[in-house]
Write an enzyme that holds these catalytic residues in place. Structure first.
Site, PDB file in Angstrom:
ATOM      1  N   GLY A 185      30.507  -8.093  -7.278  1.00  0.00           N
ATOM      2  CA  GLY A 185      29.395  -8.923  -7.752  1.00  0.00           C
ATOM      3  C   GLY A 185      29.684  -9.423  -9.153  1.00  0.00           C
ATOM      4  O   GLY A 185      30.830  -9.712  -9.503  1.00  0.00           O
ATOM      5  N   HIS A 186      28.632  -9.502  -9.973  1.00  0.00           N
ATOM      6  CA  HIS A 186      28.779 -10.053 -11.324  1.00  0.00           C
ATOM      7  C   HIS A 186      29.838  -9.316 -12.141  1.00  0.00           C
ATOM      8  O   HIS A 186      30.659  -9.938 -12.800  1.00  0.00           O
ATOM      9  CB  HIS A 186      27.433  -9.988 -12.061  1.00  0.00           C
ATOM     10  N   VAL A 187      29.802  -7.995 -12.101  1.00  0.00           N
ATOM     11  CA  VAL A 187      30.759  -7.225 -12.908  1.00  0.00           C
ATOM     12  C   VAL A 187      32.094  -7.096 -12.177  1.00  0.00           C
ATOM     13  O   VAL A 187      33.164  -7.330 -12.755  1.00  0.00           O
ATOM     14  CB  VAL A 187      30.198  -5.815 -13.229  1.00  0.00           C
ATOM     15  N   LYS A 215      13.222   3.354 -20.347  1.00  0.00           N
ATOM     16  CA  LYS A 215      13.335   2.567 -19.118  1.00  0.00           C
ATOM     17  C   LYS A 215      11.925   2.376 -18.576  1.00  0.00           C
ATOM     18  O   LYS A 215      11.028   3.160 -18.894  1.00  0.00           O
ATOM     19  CB  LYS A 215      14.189   3.348 -18.093  1.00  0.00           C
ATOM     20  N   GLY A 256      32.591  -3.471  -4.549  1.00  0.00           N
ATOM     21  CA  GLY A 256      31.492  -4.293  -5.079  1.00  0.00           C
ATOM     22  C   GLY A 256      32.053  -5.346  -6.009  1.00  0.00           C
ATOM     23  O   GLY A 256      32.488  -5.061  -7.125  1.00  0.00           O
TER      24      GLY A 256
HETATM   25  P1  NAD Z   1      25.703  -7.300  -8.319  1.00  0.00           P
HETATM   26  O1  NAD Z   1      24.452  -7.116  -7.550  1.00  0.00           O
HETATM   27  O2  NAD Z   1      26.033  -8.621  -8.905  1.00  0.00           O
HETATM   28  O3  NAD Z   1      26.957  -6.856  -7.435  1.00  0.00           O
HETATM   29  C1  NAD Z   1      26.965  -5.745  -6.595  1.00  0.00           C
HETATM   30  C2  NAD Z   1      27.910  -6.047  -5.447  1.00  0.00           C
HETATM   31  O4  NAD Z   1      28.047  -4.868  -4.669  1.00  0.00           O
HETATM   32  C3  NAD Z   1      27.418  -7.159  -4.508  1.00  0.00           C
HETATM   33  O5  NAD Z   1      28.453  -8.089  -4.271  1.00  0.00           O
HETATM   34  C4  NAD Z   1      27.038  -6.400  -3.239  1.00  0.00           C
HETATM   35  O6  NAD Z   1      27.227  -7.159  -2.051  1.00  0.00           O
HETATM   36  C5  NAD Z   1      27.986  -5.241  -3.289  1.00  0.00           C
HETATM   37  N1  NAD Z   1      27.557  -4.072  -2.501  1.00  0.00           N
HETATM   38  C6  NAD Z   1      26.317  -3.588  -2.303  1.00  0.00           C
HETATM   39  N2  NAD Z   1      26.363  -2.514  -1.504  1.00  0.00           N
HETATM   40  C7  NAD Z   1      27.661  -2.308  -1.204  1.00  0.00           C
HETATM   41  C8  NAD Z   1      28.344  -1.347  -0.428  1.00  0.00           C
HETATM   42  N3  NAD Z   1      27.697  -0.378   0.214  1.00  0.00           N
HETATM   43  N4  NAD Z   1      29.694  -1.430  -0.341  1.00  0.00           N
HETATM   44  C9  NAD Z   1      30.375  -2.427  -0.961  1.00  0.00           C
HETATM   45  N5  NAD Z   1      29.765  -3.353  -1.712  1.00  0.00           N
HETATM   46  C10 NAD Z   1      28.435  -3.306  -1.829  1.00  0.00           C
HETATM   47  O7  NAD Z   1      25.644  -6.167  -9.470  1.00  0.00           O
HETATM   48  P2  NAD Z   1      26.445  -6.151 -10.836  1.00  0.00           P
HETATM   49  O8  NAD Z   1      25.606  -6.763 -11.903  1.00  0.00           O
HETATM   50  O9  NAD Z   1      27.833  -6.604 -10.607  1.00  0.00           O
HETATM   51  O10 NAD Z   1      26.445  -4.580 -11.136  1.00  0.00           O
HETATM   52  C11 NAD Z   1      27.282  -3.701 -10.395  1.00  0.00           C
HETATM   53  C12 NAD Z   1      26.933  -2.259 -10.759  1.00  0.00           C
HETATM   54  O11 NAD Z   1      27.127  -2.064 -12.162  1.00  0.00           O
HETATM   55  C13 NAD Z   1      25.483  -1.874 -10.488  1.00  0.00           C
HETATM   56  O12 NAD Z   1      25.462  -0.532 -10.091  1.00  0.00           O
HETATM   57  C14 NAD Z   1      24.814  -2.021 -11.840  1.00  0.00           C
HETATM   58  O13 NAD Z   1      23.703  -1.158 -11.967  1.00  0.00           O
HETATM   59  C15 NAD Z   1      25.935  -1.592 -12.771  1.00  0.00           C
HETATM   60  N6  NAD Z   1      25.829  -2.154 -14.123  1.00  0.00           N
HETATM   61  C16 NAD Z   1      25.804  -3.505 -14.300  1.00  0.00           C
HETATM   62  C17 NAD Z   1      25.724  -4.027 -15.585  1.00  0.00           C
HETATM   63  C18 NAD Z   1      25.725  -5.516 -15.823  1.00  0.00           C
HETATM   64  O14 NAD Z   1      25.880  -5.933 -16.992  1.00  0.00           O
HETATM   65  N7  NAD Z   1      25.582  -6.331 -14.811  1.00  0.00           N
HETATM   66  C19 NAD Z   1      25.666  -3.160 -16.712  1.00  0.00           C
HETATM   67  C20 NAD Z   1      25.716  -1.778 -16.489  1.00  0.00           C
HETATM   68  C21 NAD Z   1      25.780  -1.281 -15.178  1.00  0.00           C
END
Ligand code: NAD
Length: 367
Positions: A196-198, A94, A194
């Site tokens: 978001g994307h996932v 990392k 949350g």
């Molecule tokens: P993202 O930033 O697209 O979505 C995160 C969401 O969480 C946002 O909508 C945000 O408003 C919300 N959020 C933030 N703080 C919050 C809180 N206190 N309470 C409720 N909601 C809150 O991120 P993502 O890409 O969807 O990833 C989500 C998690 O999964 C992260 O922790 C990331 O590290 C992990 N992750 C993502 C991937 C990937 O492929 N995108 C892979 C492995 C791990």
């Protein structure tokens, strides 16, 4: 008080480097600095027994260099176990860049960072993480081939989030199977924190299975949009851990599983995408086990993204990505059984199986 300070000072004197912070058998830590671009970065290579270390670069305004170093040590170790448990021929690494991604990130800085990655000759492959996007990786690609997560037009594997969500869904179903005796999610109340994307794609999968989906987010616009599209209920209470639910899916931030939340938590299953969900991996893993909650280890079930970028290093088709991600279901079930048989928490079990794979390969490599 004075003696405490002296003790700490003496400790730092005795082991000023490897005895500090989260150093845990890391192979290499590289400090990169460039005055002209303002770059201050640290690359952590935890383990390369299974293959080159792969892991994203995070750009963050750390409170101190100490915090940045600690973060890269912790995150790079996590990548070792994520790759190992998923069966990938990758090690763990990392990188962190110290600074504000919104105001301090420039093309020159990214390229200079790429040049440092290049000096490692392929021991470390970088990728996106917090504060980075595909365009940044494309810039890094102009100075080194040791980068993944680049644009599809120049050979990248594309957006990892949908495949990450699919893996989380597989892990969630396996945990439900273990806990409830069935992986049928019909009517099960699942709180997705949350969206978001996932999280949003996970909501899609859950809705298609007729689960009772409740969504929580700090972004009101997203709540409205996702609730409208999937007809899911918006959580409006003050604390999600007071809510009755069958399954808790943390998909926002890490460390949501701590003394306070676990004491209140009513869910029987925890399965989500967020990294480092356990505030303290030993203490909180044990608390969940004692409460009889089936916790699907985060680094196992959120591996879809790394499975996806792996195809930028080794030619594999979409079918391989889907099958490898689907296999998260079997691995999650195996972990629960292994944990039960050996009196371990699910997190410890996943770590020990991953470590075993590394140890076996190390032996093979020696022969
Ligand atoms: P993202 O930033 O697209 O979505 C995160 C969401 O969480 C946002 O909508 C945000 O408003 C919300 N959020 C933030 N703080 C919050 C809180 N206190 N309470 C409720 N909601 C809150 O991120 P993502 O890409 O969807 O990833 C989500 C998690 O999964 C992260 O922790 C990331 O590290 C992990 N992750 C993502 C991937 C990937 O492929 N995108 C892979 C492995 C791990």
């Amino acid at each position: 008080m004075t003696s405490e300070i002296l003790e700490k000072k003496d400790l730092i004197k005795a082991d000023p480097v490897f005895g500090q912070l989260s150093f845990n058998d890391h192979e290499q830590v590289v400090f990169c600095q460039d005055k002209d671009t303002g770059l201050k970065a640290i690359i952590g290579i935890h383990n390369t027994v299974l293959g080159p270390a792969l892991g994203g670069t995070r750009m963050w305004s750390y409170k101190s260099e100490w915090d940045a170093l600690n973060d890269v040590l912790r995150l790079s170790r996590g990548m070792t176990y994520k790759a190992a448990i998923t069966g990938l021929n990758l090690g763990g690494g990392k990188a962190v860049i110290i600074g504000d991604a919104k105001t301090e990130k420039t093309p020159e800085l990214m390229k200079r960072f790429g040049e440092f990655v290049h000096t490692l000759g392929g021991e470390y492959y970088t990728a996106e993480d917090v504060g980075m996007d595909t365009a940044d990786m494309d810039l890094v690609r102009t100075v080194t081939p040791y980068v993944t997560g680049i644009s599809e037009e120049i050979g990248g594997a594309g957006n990892p989030s949908p495949i990450t969500a699919y893996g989380v869904f597989m892990g969630l179903k396996a945990a439900a199977k273990y806990q409830f005796g069935t992986d049928d999610l019909k009517g099960k109340k699942v709180l997705v924190q949350g969206i978001g994307h996932v999280g949003e794609t996970l909501v899609d999968y859950l809705t298609k299975e007729d689960a009772n989906v409740v969504i929580a987010d700090i972004n009101e616009e997203r709540l409205q949009a996702v609730s409208k599209q999937y007809n899911s209920t918006i959580y409006r209470g003050a604390d999600i851990f007071d809510e009755e639910m069958d399954i808790y899916a943390p998909c926002a931030l890490g460390a949501t599983l701590n003394d306070e939340s676990i004491a209140k938590l009513k869910a029987r299953v925890i399965a989500g995408a967020a990294n480092n969900q356990l505030a303290d991996e030993n203490r909180h893993g044990a608390m969940l086990k004692d409460k009889g909650i089936a916790y699907a280890p985060d680094f196992l079930i959120n591996a879809g993204g790394i499975i996806n970028v792996y195809t930028e290093l080794e030619a594999r088709d979409r079918d391989w990505i889907t099958k490898t991600t689907e296999n998260i279901y079997n691995t999650t079930l195996d972990i629960f059984k292994h944990a039960e048989q050996n009196g371990l928490t699910s997190h410890q079990s996943a770590l020990s199986i991953a470590q075993q794979r590394i140890n076996d390969r190390k032996k093979q490599n020696k022969n």
